[in-house]
Design a protein around this motif. Structure first.
Motif, PDB file in Angstrom:
ATOM      1  N   GLU A   1      84.751 112.270  53.543  1.00  9.25           N
ATOM      2  CA  GLU A   1      84.171 112.835  54.774  1.00  9.25           C
ATOM      3  C   GLU A   1      84.858 112.702  55.875  1.00  9.25           C
ATOM      4  OE1 GLU A   1      80.641 114.451  54.657  1.00  9.25           O
ATOM      5  OE2 GLU A   1      81.420 115.469  56.273  1.00  9.25           O
ATOM      6  N   PRO A   2      85.505 113.925  56.708  1.00 12.89           N
ATOM      7  CA  PRO A   2      85.955 113.662  57.771  1.00 12.89           C
ATOM      8  C   PRO A   2      84.967 113.109  58.727  1.00 12.89           C
ATOM      9  CG  PRO A   2      86.167 115.806  57.062  1.00 12.89           C
ATOM     10  CD  PRO A   2      85.294 115.194  56.055  1.00 12.89           C
ATOM     11  N   TYR A   3      85.691 112.398  59.906  1.00  7.89           N
ATOM     12  CA  TYR A   3      84.914 111.793  60.848  1.00  7.89           C
ATOM     13  C   TYR A   3      85.670 111.823  62.194  1.00  7.89           C
ATOM     14  CZ  TYR A   3      87.853 107.408  61.111  1.00  7.89           C
ATOM     15  OH  TYR A   3      88.919 106.687  61.381  1.00  7.89           O
ATOM     16  N   PHE A   4      84.840 111.253  63.186  1.00  8.31           N
ATOM     17  CA  PHE A   4      85.328 111.491  64.586  1.00  8.31           C
ATOM     18  C   PHE A   4      84.795 110.318  65.332  1.00  8.31           C
ATOM     19  CE2 PHE A   4      84.636 115.284  62.340  1.00  8.31           C
ATOM     20  CZ  PHE A   4      85.711 116.144  62.561  1.00  8.31           C
ATOM     21  N   PRO A   5      85.344 110.388  66.668  1.00 11.14           N
ATOM     22  CA  PRO A   5      84.940 109.326  67.558  1.00 11.14           C
ATOM     23  C   PRO A   5      83.423 109.037  67.598  1.00 11.14           C
ATOM     24  CG  PRO A   5      86.580 110.481  68.593  1.00 11.14           C
ATOM     25  CD  PRO A   5      86.231 111.167  67.442  1.00 11.14           C
ATOM     26  N   ASN A   6      82.786 107.834  67.333  1.00 12.47           N
ATOM     27  CA  ASN A   6      81.680 107.605  67.368  1.00 12.47           C
ATOM     28  C   ASN A   6      80.602 107.902  66.080  1.00 12.47           C
ATOM     29  OD1 ASN A   6      81.304 105.599  69.802  1.00 12.47           O
ATOM     30  ND2 ASN A   6      82.171 107.440  70.834  1.00 12.47           N
ATOM     31  N   SER A   7      81.351 108.577  65.080  1.00 11.67           N
ATOM     32  CA  SER A   7      80.763 109.019  63.851  1.00 11.67           C
ATOM     33  C   SER A   7      79.935 107.635  63.195  1.00 11.67           C
ATOM     34  CB  SER A   7      81.446 109.487  62.992  1.00 11.67           C
ATOM     35  OG  SER A   7      81.902 110.796  63.211  1.00 11.67           O
ATOM     36  N   PRO A   8      78.765 107.408  63.019  1.00  6.77           N
ATOM     37  CA  PRO A   8      78.208 106.219  62.462  1.00  6.77           C
ATOM     38  C   PRO A   8      78.523 106.134  61.027  1.00  6.77           C
ATOM     39  CG  PRO A   8      76.459 107.781  62.810  1.00  6.77           C
ATOM     40  CD  PRO A   8      77.609 108.449  63.440  1.00  6.77           C
ATOM     41  N   LEU A   9      79.667 105.547  60.367  1.00  2.00           N
ATOM     42  CA  LEU A   9      79.963 105.862  59.019  1.00  2.00           C
ATOM     43  C   LEU A   9      79.206 104.780  58.184  1.00  2.00           C
ATOM     44  CD1 LEU A   9      84.054 105.494  59.895  1.00  2.00           C
ATOM     45  CD2 LEU A   9      82.683 107.444  59.290  1.00  2.00           C
ATOM     46  N   MET A  10      78.730 103.817  58.623  1.00  3.04           N
ATOM     47  CA  MET A  10      78.078 102.906  57.804  1.00  3.04           C
ATOM     48  C   MET A  10      76.998 102.134  58.478  1.00  3.04           C
ATOM     49  SD  MET A  10      79.127 100.390  54.834  1.00  3.04           S
ATOM     50  CE  MET A  10      79.433 101.372  53.704  1.00  3.04           C
ATOM     51  N   GLN A  11      75.636 102.259  57.915  1.00  2.00           N
ATOM     52  CA  GLN A  11      74.675 101.460  58.580  1.00  2.00           C
ATOM     53  C   GLN A  11      74.148 100.239  57.730  1.00  2.00           C
ATOM     54  OE1 GLN A  11      71.781 104.586  59.531  1.00  2.00           O
ATOM     55  NE2 GLN A  11      72.483 104.771  61.452  1.00  2.00           N
ATOM     56  N   VAL A  12      74.212  99.088  58.145  1.00  2.74           N
ATOM     57  CA  VAL A  12      73.527  97.886  57.139  1.00  2.74           C
ATOM     58  C   VAL A  12      72.472  97.463  58.141  1.00  2.74           C
ATOM     59  CG1 VAL A  12      74.174  95.693  56.559  1.00  2.74           C
ATOM     60  CG2 VAL A  12      76.000  97.372  56.617  1.00  2.74           C
ATOM     61  N   GLU A  13      71.337  97.640  57.159  1.00  2.00           N
ATOM     62  CA  GLU A  13      69.982  97.214  57.616  1.00  2.00           C
ATOM     63  C   GLU A  13      69.267  96.045  56.815  1.00  2.00           C
ATOM     64  OE1 GLU A  13      67.012 100.644  57.718  1.00  2.00           O
ATOM     65  OE2 GLU A  13      65.779  99.039  56.751  1.00  2.00           O
ATOM     66  N   SER A  14      69.045  94.953  57.374  1.00  2.00           N
ATOM     67  CA  SER A  14      68.502  93.954  56.631  1.00  2.00           C
ATOM     68  C   SER A  14      68.228  92.804  57.798  1.00  2.00           C
ATOM     69  CB  SER A  14      69.710  93.203  55.758  1.00  2.00           C
ATOM     70  OG  SER A  14      69.200  92.231  55.112  1.00  2.00           O
ATOM     71  N   THR A  15      68.146  91.504  57.256  1.00  2.00           N
ATOM     72  CA  THR A  15      68.135  90.662  58.508  1.00  2.00           C
ATOM     73  C   THR A  15      69.468  90.367  58.818  1.00  2.00           C
ATOM     74  OG1 THR A  15      68.603  88.767  56.669  1.00  2.00           O
ATOM     75  CG2 THR A  15      66.321  89.263  56.946  1.00  2.00           C
ATOM     76  N   PHE A  16      69.337  89.694  60.218  1.00  2.00           N
ATOM     77  CA  PHE A  16      70.819  89.379  60.648  1.00  2.00           C
ATOM     78  C   PHE A  16      71.652  88.520  60.002  1.00  2.00           C
ATOM     79  CE2 PHE A  16      73.373  86.458  63.518  1.00  2.00           C
ATOM     80  CZ  PHE A  16      74.046  87.192  64.177  1.00  2.00           C
ATOM     81  N   GLN A  17      71.230  87.542  59.493  1.00  2.00           N
ATOM     82  CA  GLN A  17      72.120  86.683  58.555  1.00  2.00           C
ATOM     83  C   GLN A  17      72.730  87.381  57.243  1.00  2.00           C
ATOM     84  OE1 GLN A  17      69.742  83.205  57.549  1.00  2.00           O
ATOM     85  NE2 GLN A  17      68.151  84.358  56.482  1.00  2.00           N
ATOM     86  N   GLU A  18      71.792  88.113  56.613  1.00  2.00           N
ATOM     87  CA  GLU A  18      72.429  89.043  55.597  1.00  2.00           C
ATOM     88  C   GLU A  18      73.278  89.967  55.889  1.00  2.00           C
ATOM     89  OE1 GLU A  18      69.666  90.883  52.811  1.00  2.00           O
ATOM     90  OE2 GLU A  18      68.783  88.911  52.027  1.00  2.00           O
ATOM     91  N   ALA A  19      73.237  90.577  57.028  1.00  2.00           N
ATOM     92  CA  ALA A  19      74.153  91.684  57.558  1.00  2.00           C
ATOM     93  C   ALA A  19      75.323  91.354  58.147  1.00  2.00           C
ATOM     94  CB  ALA A  19      73.222  92.630  58.327  1.00  2.00           C
ATOM     95  N   VAL A  20      75.128  90.187  59.074  1.00  2.00           N
ATOM     96  CA  VAL A  20      76.289  89.864  60.025  1.00  2.00           C
ATOM     97  C   VAL A  20      77.625  89.278  58.907  1.00  2.00           C
ATOM     98  CG1 VAL A  20      75.502  87.585  60.155  1.00  2.00           C
ATOM     99  CG2 VAL A  20      77.144  88.690  61.951  1.00  2.00           C
ATOM    100  N   ILE A  21      76.871  88.473  57.910  1.00  7.25           N
ATOM    101  CA  ILE A  21      77.719  87.820  56.993  1.00  7.25           C
ATOM    102  C   ILE A  21      78.884  88.960  56.280  1.00  7.25           C
ATOM    103  CG2 ILE A  21      76.550  87.745  54.807  1.00  7.25           C
ATOM    104  CD1 ILE A  21      77.082  85.008  54.709  1.00  7.25           C
ATOM    105  N   LEU A  22      78.354  89.945  56.062  1.00  3.24           N
ATOM    106  CA  LEU A  22      79.260  91.108  55.590  1.00  3.24           C
ATOM    107  C   LEU A  22      80.490  91.684  56.460  1.00  3.24           C
ATOM    108  CD1 LEU A  22      76.479  93.353  53.782  1.00  3.24           C
ATOM    109  CD2 LEU A  22      78.053  91.525  52.775  1.00  3.24           C
ATOM    110  N   GLU A  23      80.310  91.396  57.705  1.00  6.32           N
ATOM    111  CA  GLU A  23      81.019  92.130  58.743  1.00  6.32           C
ATOM    112  C   GLU A  23      82.637  92.213  58.320  1.00  6.32           C
ATOM    113  OE1 GLU A  23      81.322  90.246  62.741  1.00  6.32           O
ATOM    114  OE2 GLU A  23      81.885  92.115  63.404  1.00  6.32           O
ATOM    115  N   THR A  24      83.333  91.120  57.980  1.00 10.03           N
ATOM    116  CA  THR A  24      84.588  90.998  58.062  1.00 10.03           C
ATOM    117  C   THR A  24      85.107  91.661  56.724  1.00 10.03           C
ATOM    118  OG1 THR A  24      84.671  88.921  59.068  1.00 10.03           O
ATOM    119  CG2 THR A  24      86.633  89.569  57.915  1.00 10.03           C
TER     120      THR A  24
END
Lengths: 440, 440
Positions: free
Chosen positions: B107-130
């Protein structure tokens, strides 16, 4: 992890299709077993750079050990008719049996420095081309940029933290290359596990935002990590952040980190404020799209450590070292060595097997001397640059693993210090020493 | 190979140290299980670009499946006192159980397009960041450059051949991203094996130089590969090379390849010569540091196919997409959702969970509409952009594997065609459509 000694995966398919079709055709023509020498070199440095830093040798050798074709690979090549049955059988038994000479990892290099020589049959040597280039092009690009950064930092420690801005495997390689070029630590856990590089890090903005307010976040961090930690103070307002940090962690707080704003100005403000609050021993870490120029620009600022990310892992404008791997000499059907080179315009290279040394005068390098075909008798003013890392297929373990990284870092520091002063200028210019194709 | 379904290695250590120390501190503070939404987006496109191309989702999901901590990882974390025993136990059982929504790959995207959302507990989601950022930053950078190249090629096939100029694993990812953005084939065997991308290639200059002369090399190649092959004609002299190629392979020779010189001029010469020699059906492949501008510059030349290397795998000047992953909303201790955002200058982001759609008018996109917090009732003029790829930890297999690459390529072609004409200009300019933070 892929590159640890146990569990390493085959590296043979990090290869261009044509490497295998060339082997196949040469085998049919009876030329595949002609002894050959391939050489790795750069025709030029990235625009304006004074020197490059050779890196990747250790990682390449680790992968060479497992450059094997397993059933999955052979099945693919067979299903897609890439090579004939005869070649499949040869690939199934592939094992490099030749010799490899290379510059020591961490060594500065210049245009046409013969960074690596692979001497074997054509088929054994050509098939390594893509993988060998991938490793060296990326690692050398990062080490070359990293060296300018640590030089600009003038002894203040640099932390590698660019993992998120590079392919995940490249990130681990970048951390390794950065360590060779003088970085102190990395955020990358894979690099810690594989190469023993010190890993570091405490918290991101999300940690502060998770909590009800900044104080609560700092309290949570100090409760878990103690006050010998780094508090990130720019989520809301830097001055308030510093006050909260000092309130929570007390006078022994190790560092505050600033990741936005005008870092020069913010560092001065932060230093004054920390001193006013009695935190004279609390250091300041800055991070935020730093490159070697930004680091140099902060020389006068009261900064204790630099965290470098994007610009490091992307080679600070030169994301590949543009190294090439060329056949320079090979035997004919009678066993005579024939020097070869492409002659088309703009991409010519010099035929013949090279020997190289750095000419020194009063402990300062004055030239990269490259000689073709005849091993010269180097005198005391010439430090030979090529060392044998593989002998009849046997990989010298001194050049692989975590110990090789430490050794390469020491070698880099020593050999960089021996370059003329011009090498340490960040401004665009010519290579710090000329490459001379003759001994006298 | 690492990413094939069997034998896949853990991805958890492609991670920054601080992701784990944050989890550890949040667990101690009792905040680690607060429900949280992290979002992936770019604050801006690379300078002058009209659009970006979202890529990496499939590769990320494949790695997410194996984002696990094994004994080796846990041993490292324990030995280096990175986290406490409690967190080690939690990591040992780590498995993502949340939801992930994302733009379709390609998909083409632009500034501030929300390309992915990860919804979970903080600990489950933050650990995927890198890991999440590494995959998307690299793949998106390559796909974005690749799309401009295939657009500039105007339907002539493009071959991805940049493996040697990127880290070896990045090379395979680049081939995948290029395929999504319209490349026809790749030289990279790993990409063929993992993703079913067509692989291609015949011979390099070293193959010609291995043989006694150019004719002997071409004879060896044609003997092995037949005349439906590509002969590389610029090792010595292009005109002679073409004559030799035609002599050896005859009128049915598929292609000649030119890898040096002024490609515009050489292509015209080659076409005339091939036609004069009766090889009117022999095509011309050009390769040699091509980027989108060079490809566009060859529009009037009689070129049949482009081989693109360095500039593709390094993102044609933008080697990372500069995507960030930010906590945008999270629950407090009472379960109320609190929108959050960093406030420091220059790096602010918008809090709240986003919903996004492309506004269309007569089948042409006119805006990227982004709404925070409330799922809007999109009307027929708005094509919603976020699709659910992971539900309660269950990865939707439609978005992984080889089939996902084919599907992403089709989606890319279709959605790129629906951008306004300005998107297809290579010249520097503004994003092709504005990003609007409101429905009306």
């Amino acid at each position: 992890m892929r590159n640890t000694q146990r569990g390493i995966s085959p590296t043979s398919f990090f290869t261009d299709h044509y490497e295998l079709t060339m082997v196949d055709a040469a085998r049919k023509a009876g030329t595949a077993t002609r002894r050959s020498v391939f050489e790795l070199f750069a025709r030029r440095l990235p625009a304006g750079r004074r020197y490059g830093v050779s890196a990747g040798q250790g990682r390449f050798l680790e992968g060479l050990e497992n450059f094997r074709f397993d059933d999955e690979h052979l099945g693919f090549l067979s299903d897609h008719h890439v090579v004939s049955e005869d070649t499949l059988n040869w690939l199934a038994e592939y094992r490099f049996t030749g010799n490899i000479f290379a510059y020591a990892e961490g060594e500065p290099y210049f245009p046409n420095s013969p960074l690596m020589q692979v001497e074997s049959t054509f088929q054994e040597a050509v098939i390594l081309e893509t993988y060998l280039l991938s490793v060296h092009n990326y690692d050398t690009a990062v080490a070359s940029a990293a060296s300018r950064m640590t030089m600009a930092a003038g002894g203040r420690p640099c932390i590698e933290m660019g993992s998120r801005r590079a392919h995940e495997e490249a990130a681990a390689a970048a951390a390794r290359a950065a360590a060779i070029a003088g970085f102190d630590s990395t955020s990358n856990l894979a690099a810690g596990l594989r190469y023993g590089i010190t890993t570091a890090g405490t918290a991101a903005h999300s940690f502060t935002l998770l909590h009800d307010d900044e104080q609560a976040a700092f309290e949570a961090q100090v409760a878990a990590m103690g006050n010998q930690t780094t508090l990130l103070v720019d989520t809301y307002n830097i001055e308030q952040g510093i006050r909260h940090a000092v309130d929570v962690a007390g006078p022994e707080l190790a560092y505050v980190r600033i990741d936005s704003g005008d870092l020069l100005e913010e560092a001065h403000h932060a230093r004054r404020l920390l001193d006013d609050l009695g935190n004279t021993n609390t250091g300041i870490v800055v991070t935020s799209d730093l490159d070697e120029y930004a680091i140099a620009g902060l020389r006068s600022a009261p900064v204790d450590s630099y965290g470098v990310g994007t610009q490091l892992v992307t080679g600070s404008g030169a994301p590949t070292a543009s190294l090439v791997y060329k056949l320079t000499t090979r035997q004919d059907q009678h066993g005579n060595w024939i020097d070869v080179q492409k002659q088309a315009e703009g991409k010519s290279s010099r035929g013949g097997r090279k020997f190289a040394a750095r000419r020194m005068h009063n402990d300062v390098a004055t030239a990269e001397v490259v000689i073709a075909d005849e091993q010269p008798a180097w005198d005391a003013d010439h430090r030979p640059l090529l060392v044998q890392m593989v002998t009849d297929g046997e990989i010298d373990s001194r050049y692989t693993g975590a110990a090789a990284v430490t050794q390469a870092a020491a070698h880099h520091a020593e050999t960089l210090a021996a370059l003329p002063r011009d090498a340490r200028r960040l401004q665009d210019g010519e290579p710090a020493i000329p490459t001379i194709f003759a001994l006298h």
